[in-house]
Design an enzyme around this catalytic site. Structure first.
Site, PDB file in Angstrom:
ATOM      1  N   ARG A   1       5.813  -6.505 -10.418  1.00 18.10           N
ATOM      2  CA  ARG A   1       6.886  -7.283 -11.016  1.00 18.10           C
ATOM      3  C   ARG A   1       6.408  -8.723 -11.184  1.00 18.10           C
ATOM      4  O   ARG A   1       5.776  -9.289 -10.270  1.00 18.10           O
ATOM      5  CB  ARG A   1       8.143  -7.260 -10.134  1.00 18.10           C
ATOM      6  CG  ARG A   1       8.895  -5.940 -10.132  1.00 18.10           C
ATOM      7  CD  ARG A   1       9.569  -5.648 -11.482  1.00 18.10           C
ATOM      8  NE  ARG A   1      10.315  -4.402 -11.504  1.00 18.10           N
ATOM      9  CZ  ARG A   1       9.838  -3.224 -11.945  1.00 18.10           C
ATOM     10  NH1 ARG A   1       8.587  -3.146 -12.405  1.00 18.10           N
ATOM     11  NH2 ARG A   1      10.601  -2.148 -11.943  1.00 18.10           N
TER      12      ARG A   1
ATOM     13  N   ALA B   1       2.538   0.070 -17.979  1.00 17.71           N
ATOM     14  CA  ALA B   1       1.748   0.867 -17.029  1.00 17.71           C
ATOM     15  C   ALA B   1       2.176   2.338 -16.985  1.00 17.71           C
ATOM     16  O   ALA B   1       1.346   3.219 -16.804  1.00 17.71           O
ATOM     17  CB  ALA B   1       1.796   0.253 -15.643  1.00 17.71           C
TER      18      ALA B   1
ATOM     19  N   GLU C   1      10.032 -11.619 -19.013  1.00 16.00           N
ATOM     20  CA  GLU C   1       9.410 -10.671 -19.943  1.00 16.00           C
ATOM     21  C   GLU C   1      10.231 -10.623 -21.212  1.00 16.00           C
ATOM     22  O   GLU C   1      11.429 -10.377 -21.138  1.00 16.00           O
ATOM     23  CB  GLU C   1       9.349  -9.278 -19.323  1.00 16.00           C
ATOM     24  CG  GLU C   1       8.367  -9.236 -18.188  1.00 16.00           C
ATOM     25  CD  GLU C   1       8.179  -7.855 -17.570  1.00 16.00           C
ATOM     26  OE1 GLU C   1       8.837  -6.899 -18.021  1.00 16.00           O
ATOM     27  OE2 GLU C   1       7.370  -7.747 -16.643  1.00 16.00           O
TER      28      GLU C   1
ATOM     29  N   HIS D   1       4.082  -4.698 -20.188  1.00  7.60           N
ATOM     30  CA  HIS D   1       4.756  -3.822 -19.211  1.00  7.60           C
ATOM     31  C   HIS D   1       4.673  -2.350 -19.645  1.00  7.60           C
ATOM     32  O   HIS D   1       5.699  -1.695 -19.864  1.00  7.60           O
ATOM     33  CB  HIS D   1       6.216  -4.262 -19.012  1.00  7.60           C
ATOM     34  CG  HIS D   1       6.770  -3.848 -17.666  1.00  7.60           C
ATOM     35  ND1 HIS D   1       7.695  -4.590 -16.977  1.00  7.60           N
ATOM     36  CD2 HIS D   1       6.533  -2.762 -16.896  1.00  7.60           C
ATOM     37  CE1 HIS D   1       8.001  -3.968 -15.841  1.00  7.60           C
ATOM     38  NE2 HIS D   1       7.308  -2.849 -15.789  1.00  7.60           N
TER      39      HIS D   1
ATOM     40  N   THR E   1       0.661  -5.232 -11.657  1.00  6.97           N
ATOM     41  CA  THR E   1       1.357  -4.195 -12.437  1.00  6.97           C
ATOM     42  C   THR E   1       2.721  -3.911 -11.797  1.00  6.97           C
ATOM     43  O   THR E   1       3.330  -2.878 -12.088  1.00  6.97           O
ATOM     44  CB  THR E   1       0.549  -2.876 -12.466  1.00  6.97           C
ATOM     45  OG1 THR E   1       0.232  -2.519 -11.120  1.00  6.97           O
ATOM     46  CG2 THR E   1      -0.721  -3.009 -13.287  1.00  6.97           C
TER      47      THR E   1
ATOM     48  N   MET F   1       0.842  -1.205   0.000  1.00  6.22           N
ATOM     49  CA  MET F   1       0.000   0.000   0.000  1.00  6.22           C
ATOM     50  C   MET F   1       0.873   1.251   0.000  1.00  6.22           C
ATOM     51  O   MET F   1       0.819   2.080   0.923  1.00  6.22           O
ATOM     52  CB  MET F   1      -0.935  -0.037   1.211  1.00  6.22           C
ATOM     53  CG  MET F   1      -2.032   0.996   1.190  1.00  6.22           C
ATOM     54  SD  MET F   1      -3.103   0.835  -0.231  1.00  6.22           S
ATOM     55  CE  MET F   1      -4.708   0.867   0.559  1.00  6.22           C
ATOM     56  N   GLY F   2       1.693   1.394  -1.035  1.00  9.47           N
ATOM     57  CA  GLY F   2       2.490   2.620  -1.190  1.00  9.47           C
ATOM     58  C   GLY F   2       1.720   3.595  -2.063  1.00  9.47           C
ATOM     59  O   GLY F   2       0.490   3.594  -2.090  1.00  9.47           O
ATOM     60  N   ARG F   3       2.493   4.406  -2.803  1.00 11.64           N
ATOM     61  CA  ARG F   3       1.854   5.441  -3.643  1.00 11.64           C
ATOM     62  C   ARG F   3       0.888   4.847  -4.660  1.00 11.64           C
ATOM     63  O   ARG F   3      -0.249   5.297  -4.798  1.00 11.64           O
ATOM     64  CB  ARG F   3       2.936   6.215  -4.412  1.00 11.64           C
ATOM     65  CG  ARG F   3       3.642   7.272  -3.627  1.00 11.64           C
ATOM     66  CD  ARG F   3       4.729   7.905  -4.487  1.00 11.64           C
ATOM     67  NE  ARG F   3       5.799   6.938  -4.672  1.00 11.64           N
ATOM     68  CZ  ARG F   3       6.956   7.000  -4.031  1.00 11.64           C
ATOM     69  NH1 ARG F   3       7.234   7.982  -3.230  1.00 11.64           N
ATOM     70  NH2 ARG F   3       7.880   6.071  -4.221  1.00 11.64           N
ATOM     71  N   ILE F   4       1.338   3.807  -5.381  1.00 13.53           N
ATOM     72  CA  ILE F   4       0.510   3.294  -6.486  1.00 13.53           C
ATOM     73  C   ILE F   4      -0.669   2.488  -5.937  1.00 13.53           C
ATOM     74  O   ILE F   4      -1.809   2.640  -6.397  1.00 13.53           O
ATOM     75  CB  ILE F   4       1.377   2.450  -7.462  1.00 13.53           C
ATOM     76  CG1 ILE F   4       2.494   3.327  -8.053  1.00 13.53           C
ATOM     77  CG2 ILE F   4       0.506   1.869  -8.581  1.00 13.53           C
ATOM     78  CD1 ILE F   4       3.558   2.554  -8.823  1.00 13.53           C
TER      79      ILE F   4
HETATM   80  C1  GLV Z   1       8.261   0.060 -14.177  1.00 15.57           C
HETATM   81  O1  GLV Z   1       7.972  -1.077 -13.995  1.00 15.57           O
HETATM   82  C2  GLV Z   1       8.908   0.865 -13.201  1.00 15.57           C
HETATM   83  O2  GLV Z   1       9.393   0.319 -12.189  1.00 15.57           O
HETATM   84  O3  GLV Z   1       8.996   2.087 -13.403  1.00 15.57           O
END
Ligand code: GLV
Length: 330
Positions: A240, A290, A269, A288, A238, A156-159
């Protein structure tokens, strides 16, 4: 008069950043579509004062042994699991990343995958373009509702918080999270509740991964974890690829252990063309992307260039992964 500092940039990044790099440094830029082989980076590194790396470049102890004048590794990514940060710190090398500017774009992509997988959008597209759509089907293409359901966020960080905000404010979802740290703001603003892994697996309708990849999170979504999830659950990743046991996920999707998955990352990947995941209808896989919006990538390039230049000129890095190196930096 000493020349400009020498840097190697392992791929063409947006011009906004490259321009800053070129003004301050003598820059060699790898301009192939695929990453430089490790042998090429190893060849360049001894003469470099700075390195702009991508998440596809492995920056480890043996490479750093050759990097006698390297002052900074500036990663064009928020994640930095491709870099042995301790090995950099030991050698007095600064490490930078690009947090913040990609939060919204990444949360948008997580939500896009969530709704695409829940509502079977890609499967429907394939159905249409292959000519199988014959009529409106009362029992066809049934997916999952979103409103009022439970979102689980691992990391539960920024994203993770930005996705939770979208789901709670827009879809009235209940928010659970699993993290080593408490996120008081998410608890206050979104009513998020910190729970253990067992609970988040068992109670989430949508489970989205936003954790760093490290020894304690690698494989956190194992066969055993998938078995504890709801049959109607949708998994979103989204972050790793190696957070998930990909073979176990393919099996869980095939056997209906969970309903669907939306992935922006895989392991490896790209996935091998014979990977079982690629044959399944109930998974949506993006390559990949996002953070791939024009503004976000421009902003990432600016931070990346500023980190590089600060690292070379002895300034504090604007986004500094290892500030503890401060007193012993080269
Ligand atoms: C992408 O996966 C990032 O870490 O910026």
């Amino acid at each position: 008069m000493p020349g400009k500092p020498k840097v190697f940039v392992t791929r063409i990044i947006p011009e906004a950043g490259l321009q800053l790099v070129r003004e301050a440094c003598e820059a060699e830029i790898w301009n192939e579509p695929l990453p430089p082989p490790a042998t090429v980076i190893a060849e360049k590194i001894p003469s470099c004062d700075g390195l702009v790396s991508l998440l596809t470049d492995r920056i480890d102890g043996p490479l750093l042994e050759k990097a006698s004048r390297l002052k900074v590794v500036s990663n064009f990514a928020v994640g930095f699991n491709n870099i042995d940060v301790n090995a950099c710190t030991e050698r007095g090398i600064c490490v930078g990343n690009t947090p913040g500017v990609l939060t919204d774009a990444t949360a948008d992509m997580a939500f896009c995958l969530l709704i695409a997988a829940a509502r079977r959008v890609v499967e429907g597209h394939q159905y249409t373009v292959s000519g199988r759509w014959k009529t409106w089907e009362p029992l066809g293409h049934l997916g999952q509702d979103l409103a009022g359901r439970t979102l689980g966020v691992i990391g539960m960080g920024r994203i993770g918080s930005a996705l939770a905000r979208r789901c709670q404010r827009g879809w009235d979802m209940k928010v659970l999270y699993h993290d080593v740290y408490a996120n008081e703001k998410a608890e206050q603003d979104l009513g998020a509740r910190k729970v253990d892994l067992e609970t988040i697996l068992a109670e989430s309708d949508f489970l989205s991964l936003h954790a760093d990849l490290n020894d304690s999170t690698r494989g956190i979504i194992s066969a055993q974890a998938l078995a504890k999830m709801k049959k109607s659950a949708v998994l979103i990743n989204t972050a790793r690829g190696p957070l998930v046991d990909q073979k176990a996920l393919a099996e869980a999707l095939k056997t209906g252990t969970i309903f669907a998955a939306g992935l922006d990352v895989t392991d490896p990947e790209p996935p091998a063309m014979d990977d079982a995941l690629l044959k399944l209808p109930n998974v949506v896989i993006a390559p990949h992307i996002a953070s791939a919006t024009i503004d976000t990538r421009n902003n990432m390039a600016l931070i990346c260039a500023r980190n590089l230049i600060a690292g070379i000129t002895g300034q504090p890095l604007p986004a500094w992964v290892n500030p503890e190196v401060r007193n012993k930096r080269r």
